[in-house]
Design an enzyme around this catalytic site. Structure first.
Site, mmCIF file in Angstrom:
data_model
loop_
_atom_site.group_PDB
_atom_site.id
_atom_site.type_symbol
_atom_site.label_atom_id
_atom_site.label_comp_id
_atom_site.label_asym_id
_atom_site.label_seq_id
_atom_site.Cartn_x
_atom_site.Cartn_y
_atom_site.Cartn_z
ATOM 1 N N GLU A 184 123.138 -17.829 63.387
ATOM 2 C CA GLU A 184 124.275 -17.960 62.476
ATOM 3 C C GLU A 184 124.555 -16.618 61.824
ATOM 4 O O GLU A 184 125.707 -16.192 61.715
ATOM 5 C CB GLU A 184 123.958 -19.026 61.410
ATOM 6 C CG GLU A 184 125.145 -19.382 60.507
ATOM 7 C CD GLU A 184 125.172 -18.600 59.193
ATOM 8 O OE1 GLU A 184 126.160 -18.717 58.471
ATOM 9 O OE2 GLU A 184 124.225 -17.846 58.907
ATOM 10 N N ASP A 221 123.927 -25.885 54.701
ATOM 11 C CA ASP A 221 123.624 -24.450 54.750
ATOM 12 C C ASP A 221 123.881 -23.765 53.410
ATOM 13 O O ASP A 221 124.371 -22.656 53.340
ATOM 14 C CB ASP A 221 124.441 -23.777 55.873
ATOM 15 C CG ASP A 221 124.088 -22.296 56.042
ATOM 16 O OD1 ASP A 221 122.997 -21.901 55.619
ATOM 17 O OD2 ASP A 221 124.926 -21.553 56.589
ATOM 18 N N HIS A 245 119.416 -14.165 51.091
ATOM 19 C CA HIS A 245 119.441 -12.842 51.739
ATOM 20 C C HIS A 245 118.654 -11.785 50.969
ATOM 21 O O HIS A 245 119.003 -10.605 51.007
ATOM 22 C CB HIS A 245 120.880 -12.361 51.966
ATOM 23 C CG HIS A 245 121.581 -13.109 53.070
ATOM 24 N ND1 HIS A 245 122.607 -12.578 53.779
ATOM 25 C CD2 HIS A 245 121.383 -14.349 53.581
ATOM 26 C CE1 HIS A 245 123.029 -13.454 54.676
ATOM 27 N NE2 HIS A 245 122.301 -14.548 54.569
#
Lengths: 296, 296
Positions: free
Chosen positions: B152, B180, B251
């Site tokens: 992804e 998600d 992230h």
């Protein structure tokens, strides 16, 4: 701090080839929480490091399943010492210039961040105490001495030098104040010395009550740089601070100026200013503790 | 995301030699918040990086005082692609095995952390939906297809492959669900498709109300991996999640398992299970939107 500071030598005596300490900070952002460590003379000097709490959890989890091997790449190095200084400014006392009230913080910081909360904030509020006195046209009866201590992190090097150089004048040190726990909301005053200090401080606490800093608390140590003065019997003080978030940032790369909340820094400035005004102008002597050996 | 993804080429067209993006995450722990970026064909490929919000503040502060020079040491590299796979498991439908309800998350993660919240949590709750059906001895009327999408983060590579390979069967894709956005408290269901879906989902929302997940919300996109299916007219769904803390960790190196709160993950598992049970067993067809081109 004991694990981080002395753990390597204790582990080495038991045959360890390296020692890792789980980070003790409060943040959960995978930040290693670092600080000074030292080697004992009677143990091999093995590598030592801090691992984040997340990685410590992972190592623990893996260790339950079998043998864990770690490859360490440790880059820190200790450079040779260079000459540096405590920075000291006196606002001379009008009646007893020889009697000194120290207000202080430490000038150096641990190296990952910029040291905004550890301990630029402490220096800011110590300077503020003198600045407020000047702004209001007040002249203290005793000398107000602002000190930015050098090399607290490396082992109180500046503080030890000060005591060595001023050992003969300790009796003239009327009081010592240090702020070294960040810039969080000030809740009152810690004091180290005879219990009678509490009654003498009550008017100060009353003045500070309206900013939320009206609590008085007896404490054995109130600041690392002034701990030798405390041990020598000098009445010692520090702001009581809300440290809930201090160890989230302390000794990490995230100790930067944006962590300082102006209003809370001002509260600490008020504690330092009101307290140091009272100490430099108090009409009576402060009771002192009998000297004891300074702590390790 | 637009600044991070396309900023370098926009800056390059204006003559920039490098581009830095202020980290967009919510944490104040001096963490660079990273993610995919791409170069336009018509602009020089200049270096690009993310700086922490603290360092962006510092650069801004310095820039107000004069010219700022930065030395960049950027280490990331893009390695050649290797073969990898979407992981797909079917629980065959008893009456309409050819009709498929997808429940999904993505298998890869951005590389700094371990991807616990982005998006292992999504895969966990997708698998949970099939697991619950097995545990309860329920056989769905339509096929429940659990998909762990590959790559992804690199640009929906697995999702695009799936649509290429299953393009002829899109009409048999009854619905698609993806989780998600982490593992935070589930508050309800997002849906993308005709507004009539809302009335059809009301019984599902009623069942989920007691776990706090009774809200229904229309949305244009509900999940990046299923966005091409959404565009093709497949009714699409995702849990509505409390994402207040998601972008604190997303992230970054701190996206690790300890960030997942079991109870909140279970709430999301309940949404996926109840929703997919309803979709695989619904007695009527779902209304579908007219196909539109997928977004860039």
């Amino acid at each position: 701090v004991v694990y981080r500071g002395r753990g390597a030598s204790v582990a080495a005596r038991l045959g360890a080839v390296a020692a890792l300490t789980r980070s003790v900070g409060g943040a959960d952002y995978r930040l290693p929480h670092t600080g000074v460590m030292s080697y004992a003379a009677d143990a091999p000097k093995i590598p030592a490091g801090a691992v984040t709490s997340e990685d410590a959890d992972l190592i623990e989890h893996l260790a339950k399943q079998g043998r864990v091997r770690l490859h360490l790449t440790l880059t820190p190095q200790e450079l040779p010492p260079v000459e540096s200084y405590n920075v000291i400014g006196d606002l001379k006392g009008s009646e007893h210039p020889e009697q000194v009230v120290i207000v202080s913080g430490h000038l150096d910081s641990w190296d990952l961040g910029t040291g905004a909360i550890d301990d630029a904030a402490g220096i800011a509020v110590a300077m503020q105490a003198a600045q407020v006195m000047k702004q209001l046209g007040l002249r203290p009866r005793r000398t107000l001495r602002v000190i930015a201590w050098m090399d607290e992190e490396g082992g109180l090097i500046g503080a030890r030098s000060y005591v060595q150089q001023h050992g003969a004048e300790i009796g003239n040190h009327f009081a010592a104040v240090e702020s070294d726990l960040g810039a969080g909301h000030a809740m009152g005053i810690n004091f180290a010395g005879p219990p009678q200090l509490q009654a003498l401080l009550r008017p100060v606490a009353s003045v500070l009550q309206s900013s939320g800093a009206g609590t008085l608390r007896a404490s054995e140590e109130v600041g690392s740089d002034i701990s030798a003065l405390t041990a020598a019997g000098v009445p010692s003080f520090s702001p009581i601070q809300d440290t809930r978030f201090y160890f989230d940032y302390h000794h990490t790369a995230a100790d930067t100026l944006d962590k300082v909340v102006l209003r809370e820094l001002q509260e600490n400035g008020a504690v330092m200013s009101v307290l140091s005004y009272a100490l430099t102008n108090l009409a009576v002597d402060l009771p002192r503790s009998a000297p004891r050996p300074p702590r390790d």
